[in-house]
Scaffold this active site. Structure first.
Site, PDB file in Angstrom:
ATOM      1  N   ASP A  47     -59.145 -19.255 -91.070  1.00 28.33           N
ATOM      2  CA  ASP A  47     -59.075 -19.925 -92.366  1.00 28.33           C
ATOM      3  C   ASP A  47     -58.261 -19.055 -93.311  1.00 28.33           C
ATOM      4  O   ASP A  47     -58.647 -17.939 -93.636  1.00 28.33           O
ATOM      5  CB  ASP A  47     -60.477 -20.167 -92.913  1.00 28.33           C
ATOM      6  N   LYS A 252     -53.597  15.785 -91.042  1.00 27.85           N
ATOM      7  CA  LYS A 252     -53.575  16.855 -92.034  1.00 27.85           C
ATOM      8  C   LYS A 252     -52.128  17.077 -92.433  1.00 27.85           C
ATOM      9  O   LYS A 252     -51.231  17.076 -91.600  1.00 27.85           O
ATOM     10  CB  LYS A 252     -54.170  18.135 -91.452  1.00 27.85           C
TER      11      LYS A 252
HETATM   12 MN    MN Z   1     -63.292 -22.661 -90.858  1.00 33.13          MN
END
Ligand code: MN
Length: 434
Positions: A47, A252
């Site tokens: 979505d 580092k």
């Molecule tokens: Mn959905």
């Protein structure tokens, strides 16, 4: 501010130029967010949601977004969702609409390259994504209606430096987990920790997770004035990189640790390793680095980082840094790699988890400007990260607990030097003495 950029944008083809399209000069906490939720409903889909006008405009993308511009992914527009849904991760229970687990697969903020209202209405919207996984320029374009199917759009990656070509593996396969919690869809399905009810009178209980870019929604943050002399967090020397989950590993860097205080465009730099020393830090107060900090989209902030100069192979070089500090002409080669955020816009973040602090920091520092860089990390896989760092001749690895607050001298930060780098350092010191 947005109107001022219209001419700028009109003159440029952002598919060809690496220039930024420009963000309307909003504060980071008011930027429009986007989210991609991976949803294990009857059919797996992604979505895709863009915050606009107080809601999340939403599309279901069955195959998920692709970084390959030739992959035009079907995106079926669905109903607008409430803003609070952007941080929802959990399980929609059986019998409810869309039953199944949901994870926050990606999130960040988005910037339209045109009037978004016109874009939505005309069925074509160009925009830039600033997410953890999805970045760069994208287009949503509506397909001509065919019968009943009037909500079909295509989600397309446009060609830029963030695009992947040809046979590159799909991002949905290489980075399947949640950016919020690192969990897979199966792990969320098994944990059943939060349930979203879509039925009823539409009043959904808002999720308890922080909202993108909002320091006031971060657990552990408290309202406070910008601190003047904070104690920098120290790392404890370790022999081995922790290999378990829940650790962030950063390379580092060979450079000068700085605390950068930004108050309404005024930048103060302090040497974090030597509070009494002002020379090196003050040499930087008129550099590109300071200008980049002053331009951050916030009112007040306190950042922790390392000033470095990268050599041609991208490795931080202490000798080059010395030269650049001594030579005003070369000073703009110095880059501040920021890796922590202690304060943002009136909120003290030191009590919040590192994961939340870095997420806010990444949003704050997401603009690619000279002089400032967000310090990336890898989560977990400590042993292999260490091997790779040492193979690349880096000085070592700094490992930090993802869930730990920022406290001076806590053992939640470990530094593991690369053995070859240690030996080379000794040799260099020895030869320097002779
Ligand atoms: Mn959905």
């Amino acid at each position: 501010m947005a109107a001022d950029l219209r001419k700028y944008r009109a003159r440029r083809n952002f598919e060809r130029t690496p220039e930024p399209a420009g963000d309307p000069g909003q504060s980071v906490s008011t930027r429009a967010q986007f989210v991609v939720q991976k949803h294990g409903a009857r059919r797996l889909h992604y979505d895709f949601r863009l915050e606009h006008d107080g809601v999340l405009k939403s599309w279901a993308v069955p195959k998920g977004p692709s970084l390959d511009p030739r992959e035009r992914r079907l995106a079926v527009q669905t109903e607008d969702h409430p803003i609070e849904y952007a941080t929802f991760e959990g399980v929609i229970p059986q019998g409810e609409y869309g039953a199944g687990p949901v994870i926050v697969w990606d999130r960040g903020h988005w910037v339209p390259e045109m009037d978004p209202d016109k874009g939505f209405a005309n069925g074509k919207l160009d925009f830039t994504l600033h997410g953890e996984k999805l970045r760069g320029r994208w287009t949503l374009v509506r397909l001509a209606p065919r019968g009943k199917e009037k909500d079909n759009w295509l989600l397309i990656k446009r060609r830029d430096r963030e695009a992947h070509g040809d046979d590159a593996p799909e991002l949905v396969d290489t980075l399947p987990e949640s950016v919020l919690t690192g969990r897979s869809l199966d792990e969320v399905a098994a944990s059943r920790d939060r349930v979203w009810h879509s039925s009823g009178d539409g009043e959904a209980s808002p999720p308890q997770t922080p909202q993108v870019g909002r320091p006031d929604t971060v657990p552990g943050a408290r309202p406070a004035p910008l601190p003047r002399n904070p104690t920098p967090q120290r790392a404890t020397a370790a022999h081995d990189v922790p290999d378990g989950p829940g650790w962030f590993h950063e390379p580092k860097l060979a450079g000068l640790r700085l605390l950068a205080r930004v108050a309404h465009g005024r930048v103060t730099l302090r040497d974090a390793d030597d509070a009494g020393s002002r020379t090196a830090a003050s040499a930087l107060s008129s550099s590109a680095l300071a200008a980049a900090l002053a331009a951050l989209p916030c009112d007040t902030a306190l950042l922790d980082g390392v000033a470095v100069v990268f050599d041609r192979t991208g490795v931080s070089d202490a000798v080059l840094l010395e030269h650049a500090l001594a030579d005003a002409e070369a000073r703009d080669e110095i880059v501040l790699v920021v890796f922590d955020l202690l304060h943002l816009d009136g909120w003290d973040l030191r009590g919040a988890a590192l994961r939340a602090r870095k997420e806010l920091l990444r949003l704050l520092a997401s603009h690619r400007v000279p002089g400032l860089r967000y310090g990336e990390h890898v989560e977990g896989h400590g042993a292999s990260f260490y091997r790779e760092a040492c193979r690349l001749k880096l000085p070592g690895v700094v490992s930090k607990r993802a869930d730990a607050p920022y406290r001076g001298d806590a053992k939640t930060w470990l530094v593991t030097p690369c053995r070859a780098a240690k030996d080379a350092g000794k040799r260099r010191r020895r030869s320097a003495k002779t």
